[in-house]
Motif scaffolding. Structure first.
Motif, PDB file in Angstrom:
ATOM      1  N   UNK A 254       0.853  -1.192   0.000  1.00  0.00           N
ATOM      2  CA  UNK A 254       0.000   0.000   0.000  1.00  0.00           C
ATOM      3  C   UNK A 254       0.884   1.237   0.000  1.00  0.00           C
ATOM      4  N   UNK A 255       0.295   2.359  -0.425  1.00  0.00           N
ATOM      5  CA  UNK A 255       0.996   3.637  -0.452  1.00  0.00           C
ATOM      6  C   UNK A 255       0.260   4.610   0.455  1.00  0.00           C
ATOM      7  N   UNK A 256       0.946   5.121   1.468  1.00  0.00           N
ATOM      8  CA  UNK A 256       0.367   6.073   2.406  1.00  0.00           C
ATOM      9  C   UNK A 256       0.755   7.480   1.947  1.00  0.00           C
ATOM     10  N   UNK A 257      -0.208   8.303   1.509  1.00  0.00           N
ATOM     11  CA  UNK A 257       0.131   9.628   0.969  1.00  0.00           C
ATOM     12  C   UNK A 257       0.377  10.658   2.060  1.00  0.00           C
ATOM     13  N   UNK A 258       1.263  11.605   1.741  1.00  0.00           N
ATOM     14  CA  UNK A 258       1.545  12.736   2.625  1.00  0.00           C
ATOM     15  C   UNK A 258       1.964  13.892   1.735  1.00  0.00           C
ATOM     16  N   UNK A 259       1.146  14.947   1.669  1.00  0.00           N
ATOM     17  CA  UNK A 259       1.403  16.067   0.771  1.00  0.00           C
ATOM     18  C   UNK A 259       2.475  16.970   1.373  1.00  0.00           C
ATOM     19  N   UNK A 260       3.537  17.228   0.612  1.00  0.00           N
ATOM     20  CA  UNK A 260       4.627  18.097   1.038  1.00  0.00           C
ATOM     21  C   UNK A 260       4.608  19.368   0.210  1.00  0.00           C
ATOM     22  N   UNK A 261       4.443  20.514   0.864  1.00  0.00           N
ATOM     23  CA  UNK A 261       4.446  21.798   0.184  1.00  0.00           C
ATOM     24  C   UNK A 261       5.627  22.661   0.598  1.00  0.00           C
ATOM     25  N   UNK A 262       6.257  22.319   1.688  1.00  0.00           N
ATOM     26  CA  UNK A 262       7.385  23.087   2.188  1.00  0.00           C
ATOM     27  C   UNK A 262       8.675  22.477   1.678  1.00  0.00           C
ATOM     28  N   UNK A 263       9.720  23.297   1.497  1.00  0.00           N
ATOM     29  CA  UNK A 263      11.015  22.715   1.109  1.00  0.00           C
ATOM     30  C   UNK A 263      11.635  21.860   2.193  1.00  0.00           C
ATOM     31  N   UNK A 264      11.137  21.972   3.434  1.00  0.00           N
ATOM     32  CA  UNK A 264      11.662  21.143   4.511  1.00  0.00           C
ATOM     33  C   UNK A 264      11.254  19.684   4.289  1.00  0.00           C
ATOM     34  N   UNK A 265      12.061  18.750   4.754  1.00  0.00           N
ATOM     35  CA  UNK A 265      11.746  17.334   4.516  1.00  0.00           C
ATOM     36  C   UNK A 265      10.598  16.847   5.384  1.00  0.00           C
TER      37      UNK A 265
ATOM     38  N   UNK B 145       9.332  -0.882   4.704  1.00  0.00           N
ATOM     39  CA  UNK B 145       8.804   0.327   4.058  1.00  0.00           C
ATOM     40  C   UNK B 145       9.853   0.886   3.099  1.00  0.00           C
ATOM     41  N   UNK B 146       9.359   1.765   2.221  1.00  0.00           N
ATOM     42  CA  UNK B 146      10.224   2.526   1.323  1.00  0.00           C
ATOM     43  C   UNK B 146       9.532   3.838   1.031  1.00  0.00           C
ATOM     44  N   UNK B 147      10.272   4.943   1.138  1.00  0.00           N
ATOM     45  CA  UNK B 147       9.678   6.267   0.981  1.00  0.00           C
ATOM     46  C   UNK B 147       9.840   6.740  -0.450  1.00  0.00           C
ATOM     47  N   UNK B 148       8.707   7.203  -1.061  1.00  0.00           N
ATOM     48  CA  UNK B 148       8.690   7.827  -2.377  1.00  0.00           C
ATOM     49  C   UNK B 148       8.379   9.304  -2.167  1.00  0.00           C
ATOM     50  N   UNK B 149       9.410  10.164  -2.303  1.00  0.00           N
ATOM     51  CA  UNK B 149       9.237  11.577  -1.979  1.00  0.00           C
ATOM     52  C   UNK B 149       8.732  11.679  -0.538  1.00  0.00           C
ATOM     53  N   UNK B 150       7.531  12.214  -0.357  1.00  0.00           N
ATOM     54  CA  UNK B 150       6.981  12.295   0.992  1.00  0.00           C
ATOM     55  C   UNK B 150       6.010  11.161   1.295  1.00  0.00           C
ATOM     56  N   UNK B 151       5.661  10.338   0.312  1.00  0.00           N
ATOM     57  CA  UNK B 151       4.748   9.217   0.527  1.00  0.00           C
ATOM     58  C   UNK B 151       5.536   7.992   0.999  1.00  0.00           C
ATOM     59  N   UNK B 152       4.806   7.061   1.634  1.00  0.00           N
ATOM     60  CA  UNK B 152       5.441   5.875   2.209  1.00  0.00           C
ATOM     61  C   UNK B 152       4.790   4.625   1.645  1.00  0.00           C
ATOM     62  N   UNK B 153       5.619   3.756   1.083  1.00  0.00           N
ATOM     63  CA  UNK B 153       5.159   2.465   0.594  1.00  0.00           C
ATOM     64  C   UNK B 153       5.401   1.414   1.680  1.00  0.00           C
ATOM     65  N   UNK B 154       4.365   0.640   1.983  1.00  0.00           N
ATOM     66  CA  UNK B 154       4.437  -0.359   3.050  1.00  0.00           C
ATOM     67  C   UNK B 154       4.076  -1.721   2.470  1.00  0.00           C
ATOM     68  N   UNK B 155       4.934  -2.703   2.732  1.00  0.00           N
ATOM     69  CA  UNK B 155       4.616  -4.102   2.437  1.00  0.00           C
ATOM     70  C   UNK B 155       4.131  -4.749   3.732  1.00  0.00           C
ATOM     71  N   UNK B 156       2.872  -5.152   3.755  1.00  0.00           N
ATOM     72  CA  UNK B 156       2.216  -5.562   4.990  1.00  0.00           C
ATOM     73  C   UNK B 156       2.712  -6.928   5.422  1.00  0.00           C
ATOM     74  N   UNK B 157       3.080  -7.022   6.687  1.00  0.00           N
ATOM     75  CA  UNK B 157       3.439  -8.276   7.327  1.00  0.00           C
ATOM     76  C   UNK B 157       2.842  -8.333   8.717  1.00  0.00           C
ATOM     77  N   UNK B 158       3.213  -9.334   9.478  1.00  0.00           N
ATOM     78  CA  UNK B 158       2.670  -9.475  10.831  1.00  0.00           C
ATOM     79  C   UNK B 158       3.099  -8.327  11.733  1.00  0.00           C
ATOM     80  N   UNK B 159       4.256  -7.715  11.454  1.00  0.00           N
ATOM     81  CA  UNK B 159       4.750  -6.639  12.301  1.00  0.00           C
ATOM     82  C   UNK B 159       4.379  -5.260  11.799  1.00  0.00           C
ATOM     83  N   UNK B 160       3.537  -5.186  10.762  1.00  0.00           N
ATOM     84  CA  UNK B 160       3.201  -3.886  10.180  1.00  0.00           C
ATOM     85  C   UNK B 160       2.033  -3.205  10.877  1.00  0.00           C
ATOM     86  N   UNK B 161       1.362  -3.887  11.792  1.00  0.00           N
ATOM     87  CA  UNK B 161       0.204  -3.308  12.463  1.00  0.00           C
ATOM     88  C   UNK B 161       0.675  -2.193  13.388  1.00  0.00           C
TER      89      UNK B 161
END
Length: 808
Positions: free
Chosen positions: A564-575, A586-602
């Motif tokens: 799944x991809x968890x969106x987060x809108x970034x408008x500021x130059x700050x990270x 997980x893996x971060x795409x820009x400000x969004x976060x990609x999560x591969x669900x497992x037993x420890x992802x809850x």
């Protein structure tokens, strides 16, 4: 097949083919013109608006169009100006393509005598003509053809070449290529008396492989110009820097300035600018060190109407070094540019690999515009300037200092192409509000409110039926005229009435908007917002509304091995940073976060972005998104079904049984004929051919419908029509949160995750990957598709007539 079955088949075709002329976008007065209005005409690259009459002139391929923006439903007036066939063949013989060897209208400028100056590429031989407004025709020559004059130096040779032009008191100033190969570049005075037509020096220190972007004419106020300063013309472009010794070419944004009364030198710099000076523009976020070095567009406006000194230039930037899409907006004041141009010169000469000492600056100062002081010293014209002054300015066109600014807005994953700005709020700069109208390369318009150093996303909307890049934005009265190569849209540009919910209105508080609980509408406030009366305070007044930095947690029900991809809108130059459970993948795409669900992802996933605080070096954290992931067992066939999903599945079932009935009927018909033949019907002499005909009929009449297994599999992999392109939808879910409806779709390789308030306005915490252009593997799901609540009713989308997809 029955009449009902035929109508079911024809209904999608009627939807796609129906509708011509001005299509309504959704709001009052909104309209869009496309193929139904313009036909085969396209490549609208140039806009010219008569602000008195509201008539908009469009430069197209082999044509000029006139659209009445007050009556968008009327057919546009058209003038054809094409290239003769023999000239087109000659262009192709020189190695150019058939498509490029046409007449692309690149220049439209008012001449002030009831005429428009029109220039086109004319099969790589630029030509200009005169359009008479009273008759809306091109002036004719004595032999009967179009009266033309050379367009070299006024219009580019190639349709796609970067180019800008501006008219100053009836004289045309251009920045364009000046040869067939596109290797020579000039900033020139292209019209006027022949002896005053001057241009830049052919030197890489003056122009080094530039990409011209924009130009502006700054006219000094006649009443307040006590010093007698000359009017100035500014050009904005990106070029390859020659002041850096690096292994690769470094692009830098520049601003160049020339003076209107400049007529060149007497001996040195004959027919060349004596006032050409340029400086580097730096759009940089100093705390992070991120610099944006490629200029894409510039919008010029006066913060105090009627005061030329209050002119500001809003620049749209991207980065040469970023592989992903990245856009930033910086604003530069005219006063800051003037200070840099009046400062020290940069020494570009080298001697034995060492920088030589700076040459002494002669008197009068090289490159300055004429004023009363110079005239009093006897320099009434640039022709009287000493050779040592002209030699110095010829060898020192670049300034030592740079014009610097911090970005107002940074957006990753989005490619902005055009920019326009409307101002509102108080007179003080720190409390002044601005709305940035940003066009994307996919035909969308984003509106961002900027108050001080904080940016708030107000709206994201698609304008055109297909993803066409926005190449023009004009603001006229209360409307925004947005153009693409094939379409034109008119939508409201200003006014608090644009924001139809309390939450969106609260986010526009810095623009002077206040939500009226009695009228349930957003209204202009006569009072400027106070120091404690900003977005957060306004949001707290909304019923059950979420704060700008305190979003409502969203519960997502997921299954093991889901991505799944968890969106987060970034408008500021700050990270932006994420807080998440340990032992997750997980893996971060820009400000969004990609999560591969497992037993420890809850657990809880929180996105926090840094915003500008009272001090630019003291950013404050702002929580932008919060998600709660819960694990559940997978359900065969999906997680449920909404009425919308059942309707789509029902249509497939209807088509399956209709095909089955048709097949049984045809099989019965063929069997009946064969049984009658066996019962004693005699064939004629050509019975062999008739037998072949019967075999052929039995083969061709078999219905070409898929088997039951394929239909059942297709029942869960639906195909939908969006913006004229078919996309295969892997998973269709629906979601409801924060008191509004959320339309979510995930199709093919694009993730769409819009938070909509039901009126076409996307709220602050949304993520529209249709505009962001994020592309992932087809199994990644957007977070907006995983809300635990089901059973929403299907409703129509506000724009484009698209239907919302339910769970499938």
């Amino acid at each position: 097949m029955s009449l009902g079955g035929v109508m079911l088949l024809l209904f999608p075709v009627l939807l796609l083919c129906g509708g011509s002329g001005a299509a309504t976008l959704g709001g009052p007065g909104e309209a869009v013109l496309g193929r139904g209005t313009f036909g085969k005409m396209g490549n609208f690259s140039t806009f010219l608006l008569n602000r008195t009459s509201g008539m908009l002139f469009l430069g197209a391929t082999d044509a000029i169009l006139a659209v009445d923006t007050n009556r968008m439903n009327q057919s546009p007036r058209t003038i054809t100006w094409d290239v003769p066939e023999e000239k087109r063949r000659s262009c192709v013989a020189k190695g150019k393509t058939e498509v490029d060897c046409r007449n692309y209208i690149r220049l439209l400028e008012f001449l002030g005598n009831g005429k428009i100056y029109v220039c086109g590429t004319y099969a790589f031989d630029p030509q200009c003509a005169f359009l008479d407004l009273s008759s809306f025709t091109l002036e004719k020559a004595e032999e009967g053809g179009v009266r033309m004059e050379t367009g070299k130096g006024k219009c580019p040779f190639e349709p796609s070449q970067h180019y800008t032009a501006v008219m100053a008191d009836g004289v045309l100033y251009t920045a364009a290529t000046s040869n067939f190969l596109g290797t020579l570049f000039d900033i020139s005075r292209a019209t006027g008396p022949e002896q005053e037509r001057i241009r830049t020096e052919r030197s890489i220190h003056w122009l080094s492989d530039p990409e011209f972007v924009s130009s502006a004419f700054i006219q000094e106020s006649a009443g307040g110009n006590l010093a007698g300063d000359d009017d100035r013309i500014y050009f904005f472009f990106t070029e390859v820097a020659k002041e850096y010794d690096l292994y690769t070419k470094v692009k830098v944004p520049r601003v160049a300035r020339v003076c209107k009364s400049d007529v060149g030198g007497m001996k040195t710099l004959q027919r060349r600018w004596t006032t050409f000076l340029k400086a580097q523009l730096v759009c940089e976020d100093k705390p992070s060190g991120q610099r944006y070095n490629v200029l894409k567009d510039v919008f010029t406006t006066q913060h105090s109407p009627g005061d030329p000194g209050s002119t500001h230039f809003y620049g749209l930037f991207t980065s040469q070094w970023e592989l992903d899409e990245l856009s930033a907006v910086c604003v530069f004041s005219l006063s800051d540019i003037t200070k840099v141009i009046d400062g020290p010169f940069k020494e570009l000469k080298k001697n034995c690999e060492n920088w030589i000492n700076h040459e002494p600056i002669p008197t009068p100062r090289p490159g300055q515009c004429l004023n009363n002081a110079l005239k009093a010293e006897g320099f009434e014209s640039s022709l009287k300037l000493p050779d040592k002054v002209l030699t110095f300015v010829r060898d020192h066109p670049l300034m030592e200092n740079s014009v610097t600014a911090a970005p107002l807005l940074v957006r990753k994953g989005v490619k902005y192409t055009k920019l326009a700005v409307t101002l509102s709020g108080g007179e003080e700069e720190e409390r002044r509000g601005a709305v940035l109208h940003l066009g994307t390369d996919r035909g969308e318009l984003h509106r961002v409110a900027v108050v001080g150093q904080n940016a708030t996303l107000l709206e994201e909307r698609a304008l055109f039926p297909s993803p066409e890049p926005v190449n023009n934005i004009l603001l006229h009265e209360s409307w925004a005229l947005v153009g693409s190569p094939l379409s034109l849209a008119r939508i409201p540009a200003v006014g608090c009435a644009l924001y139809t919910t309390c939450e969106v209105c609260a986010r526009a508080r810095g623009l002077g908007c206040v939500w009226s609980a009695t009228e349930e509408a957003c209204r202009e406030s006569p009072l400027d917002p106070g120091p404690d009366d900003f977005v957060d305070a306004a949001l707290r007044k909304c019923p059950a509304g979420e704060g700008r930095c305190s979003p409502t947690p969203r519960v997502l029900r997921v299954t093991r091995d889901m991505r799944i991809l968890l969106p987060c809108v970034q408008l500021s130059p700050r990270p932006c940073s994420w807080e998440y459970p340990p032992h997750r993948h997980t893996r971060q795409h820009h400000s969004d976060l990609e999560v591969t669900v497992g037993d420890d992802s809850v657990g809880t996933y929180v996105c926090t972005c840094q915003e500008a605080g009272p001090d630019i070096r003291d950013p404050t954290p702002c929580r932008r998104a919060e998600y709660q992931l819960t694990l559940e067992d997978p359900v065969i066939g999906g997680t449920g079904s909404t009425p919308g999903g059942r309707h789509v599945l029902a249509i497939y079932i209807v088509f399956f049984f209709a095909g089955l009935v048709l097949g049984v009927f045809l099989l019965y018909f063929v069997t009946r004929r064969r049984s009658l033949a066996r019962q004693g019907r005699h064939l004629p002499d050509n019975s062999l051919s008739s037998e072949k005909g019967r075999d052929l009929l039995g083969s061709s009449a078999t219905p070409q419908s898929p088997s039951s297994a394929s239909l059942l599999s297709e029942g869960f992999r639906l195909t939908e029509k969006r913006n004229g392109t078919s996309t295969t939808t892997t998973t269709l879910l629906s979601n409801q949160g924060n008191g509004g409806h959320h339309s979510n779709s995930y199709s093919g390789s694009l993730i769409h995750s819009n938070s909509s308030n039901g009126h076409g306005n996307s709220l602050y915490g949304n993520c529209n990957a249709g505009s962001g252009g994020l592309k992932f593997a087809s199994e990644i799901l957007a977070a907006d598709m995983l809300d635990g609540r089901t059973g929403e009713r299907e409703r129509a989308r506000p724009e484009g007539g698209e239907r919302e997809a339910g769970e499938g």
